[in-house]
Design an enzyme around this catalytic site. Structure first.
Site: not given
Ligand code: NI
Length: 297
Positions: A93, A239
């Site tokens: 992400d 991430h």
């Molecule tokens: Ni996010």
């Protein structure tokens, strides 16, 4: 021996009653935490300097929309999938990031692994070449809003703008319109989730494995958390904007592959999803009860 057993029976019975009582106490104590099944936070982080600014404070996490469970009913959101095989989806992400995402793409390419990137529209606009490369190498692109705002705090027009601007940035950079989305912070509600499906054509994708890589910036921790919690059908949250997360991936992926896991994109995983046995109405003449334990969603 035989006489002793007469004494033992009441003692054992008492012990069993005690244990049952303790267990029920423990279960009721555990109930509140178990009820919130999903992601606690997917916190926003101060963006690296190369990234457009993101919101810094994570709003209170909202419980994800309830997922329909009846057989044949359309599922609107996914924390994990019920699959027939060792398939999992790695998701990254908050990118694409100018330097870290290309590093991650190298790692994935070397290992023949396809992943899913839930991108921010503003990062796509800043790094369109990185997005193009991810698309060219077979990864899936999902919508993660334009600038990481919590959707329940926006009105209908605000949600539409976040989704449309991001879709447009992805298409402009050379990708296809995303068919999966992940709400920033995992924050949504039943009405928004339904609208994301009906109006925008998205499956809403949460996760069931969260190594808290945004919080604990330590590659070994990221690896061990993912290895500990990943099971067939898992959707792993990470991430690609943290060096420690990218540094964790070679060892993480190698170990997962060694365990026999196979990596697919989120859409591929969702396509394999089957109704849970426990949620399927059993025909009256069903020869034997369903023994397989229902997975938590
Ligand atoms: Ni996010």
């Amino acid at each position: 021996m035989k006489q002793n057993s007469w004494i033992l029976i009441p003692v054992l019975a008492l012990a069993a009653i005690g244990a049952t009582f303790k267990l029920s106490q423990a279960q009721s104590a555990a109930q509140p935490t178990l009820a919130v099944a999903v992601p606690k936070t997917e916190a926003a982080v101060p963006a690296p300097s190369a990234q457009p600014a993101q919101a810094e404070a994570a709003p209170a996490m909202q419980a994800p929309a309830a997922e329909p469970v009846a057989a044949g009913q359309k599922r609107l959101s996914y924390n994990s999938c019920n699959v027939d095989g060792p398939y999992i989806a790695l998701t990254f992400d908050d990118g694409p990031h100018a330097t870290l995402t290309p590093k991650l793409l190298d790692i994935l390419k070397e290992r023949g692994v396809k992943a899913t990137f839930f991108v921010l529209g503003q990062c796509v606009a800043a790094n369109p070449d990185v997005l193009r490369r991810a698309v060219a190498e077979g990864h899936e692109i999902g919508n993660h809003s334009y600038d990481h705002k919590a959707l329940p705090k926006l009105g209908a027009a605000g949600v539409a703008s976040e989704m449309n601007q991001t879709d447009d940035a992805v298409v402009q950079a050379g990708g296809k319109k995303p068919v999966v989305m992940r709400p920033p912070y995992g924050a949504t509600n039943a009405a928004i989730t339904k609208r994301l499906n009906d109006e925008f054509g998205f499956k809403v994708v949460m996760w069931d494995v969260d190594p808290l890589d945004w919080k604990v910036r330590n590659a070994a921790h990221v690896t061990s958390e993912i290895l500990k919690n990943t099971k067939p059908g898992s959707i792993v949250l990470a991430h690609d904007i943290h060096p420690s997360t990218v540094a964790a991936m070679p060892e993480t992926i190698d170990a997962l592959q060694k365990k026999g896991f196979k990596f697919v994109t989120v859409s591929e995983l969702v396509a394999m999803d089957r109704p849970l046995p426990a949620a399927t109405p059993q025909p009256a003449a069903s020869p034997k009860p369903v023994t397989k334990k229902a997975k938590r969603h």
